[in-house]
Scaffold this motif. Structure first.
Motif, short mmCIF file in Angstrom:
data_model
loop_
_atom_site.label_atom_id
_atom_site.label_comp_id
_atom_site.label_asym_id
_atom_site.label_seq_id
_atom_site.Cartn_x
_atom_site.Cartn_y
_atom_site.Cartn_z
N LYS A 6 0.82 -1.22 0.00
CA LYS A 6 0.00 0.00 0.00
C LYS A 6 0.85 1.27 0.00
CE LYS A 6 -3.91 -2.23 0.35
NZ LYS A 6 -4.85 -2.22 -0.74
N LEU A 7 1.98 1.21 0.67
CA LEU A 7 2.86 2.39 0.75
C LEU A 7 3.95 2.23 -0.31
CD1 LEU A 7 3.04 2.86 4.60
CD2 LEU A 7 1.68 4.14 2.94
N GLU A 10 4.46 6.23 -4.94
CA GLU A 10 3.41 7.18 -5.32
C GLU A 10 2.52 7.57 -4.14
OE1 GLU A 10 5.00 5.22 -8.77
OE2 GLU A 10 3.99 4.31 -7.06
N THR A 11 2.44 6.73 -3.14
CA THR A 11 1.57 7.03 -1.99
C THR A 11 2.36 7.47 -0.76
OG1 THR A 11 1.52 4.69 -1.34
CG2 THR A 11 -0.28 5.47 -2.77
N HIS A 31 -3.15 14.78 -2.45
CA HIS A 31 -2.17 13.89 -3.06
C HIS A 31 -2.85 12.65 -3.63
CE1 HIS A 31 1.75 12.28 -3.96
NE2 HIS A 31 1.37 11.14 -3.40
N LEU A 32 -3.78 12.07 -2.87
CA LEU A 32 -4.53 10.90 -3.37
C LEU A 32 -5.34 11.27 -4.61
CD1 LEU A 32 -5.71 9.21 -0.06
CD2 LEU A 32 -3.99 8.37 -1.67
N ILE A 37 -6.58 8.30 -7.13
CA ILE A 37 -7.26 7.40 -6.20
C ILE A 37 -8.59 8.00 -5.78
CG2 ILE A 37 -7.11 6.36 -3.88
CD1 ILE A 37 -4.14 5.89 -4.45
N SER A 77 -6.91 2.23 0.89
CA SER A 77 -5.99 3.15 0.23
C SER A 77 -5.29 3.97 1.32
CB SER A 77 -6.73 4.08 -0.73
OG SER A 77 -7.32 3.33 -1.76
N CYS A 78 -4.00 4.14 1.15
CA CYS A 78 -3.20 4.82 2.17
C CYS A 78 -2.28 5.83 1.54
CB CYS A 78 -2.34 3.81 2.93
SG CYS A 78 -3.23 2.43 3.61
N VAL A 79 -1.95 6.85 2.32
CA VAL A 79 -0.91 7.79 1.95
C VAL A 79 -0.15 8.15 3.22
CG1 VAL A 79 -2.48 9.79 2.09
CG2 VAL A 79 -0.38 9.96 0.75
#
Length: 160
Positions: A6-7, A10-11, A31-32, A37, A77-79
């Motif tokens: 997930k990380l 890009e994230t 950013h997402l 996303i 989804s993660c950032v």
């Protein structure tokens, strides 16, 4: 569940420019949106801000975990944002947050983020890893730190 699934580069947002909690949340959501996303951030920002007003997402030690559900995502989804200067998330220990992990879960699986956050916490409990993440210069370095930790941890667990 692997953090490095997930990380990815890009994230990972490094460095963050935000100086306030609200700016940090919006910067991560934007950013997402910039990597397709999300298509909009207004409702999510409002929801997360409302949650923050009721209960801080800061866990102490310079880390915050804002989260929400979203109809726009069909999987977690993660950032991860890195703030070298830190952002005040009204932390229980009074420290500014340098690592801000924002998670968005599908509306039909709102608890998946807990497993991910638990895994992330396992990694950042190590003060050396936490320092390396904060001192990293870019998203590739951060991804490599996370990946190496996962390999090392996997090897340690296989020896037990």
């Amino acid at each position: 569940m692997k953090l490095s699934d997930k990380l990815i580069k890009e994230t990972i947002l490094n460095p963050m420019r935000a100086t306030t909690k609200e700016e940090a949340i919006q910067e991560l959501l934007s950013h997402l949106e910039s990597i397709d996303i999300l298509s909009a951030t207004i409702k999510l920002f409002s929801n997360i801000k409302e949650q923050e007003n009721a209960f801080t997402s800061s866990a102490g030690r310079g880390i915050a975990y804002p989260h929400s559900t979203s109809i726009e995502v069909d999987q977690l989804s993660c950032v991860l944002g890195i703030s070298p200067d830190g952002v005040d998330f009204i932390s229980p220990d009074g420290h500014a947050c340098h690592l801000i992990l924002l998670t968005l879960s599908p509306a039909d699986d709102p608890k998946e983020h807990r497993k991910f956050i638990t895994r992330f916490r396992s990694m950042v409990e190590n003060p050396n890893i936490r320092s390396k993440l904060i001192e990293s210069r870019n998203s590739v370095e951060i991804y490599n730190i996370i990946s190496k930790w996962e390999v090392d941890e996997s090897q340690e667990n296989s020896l037990v």
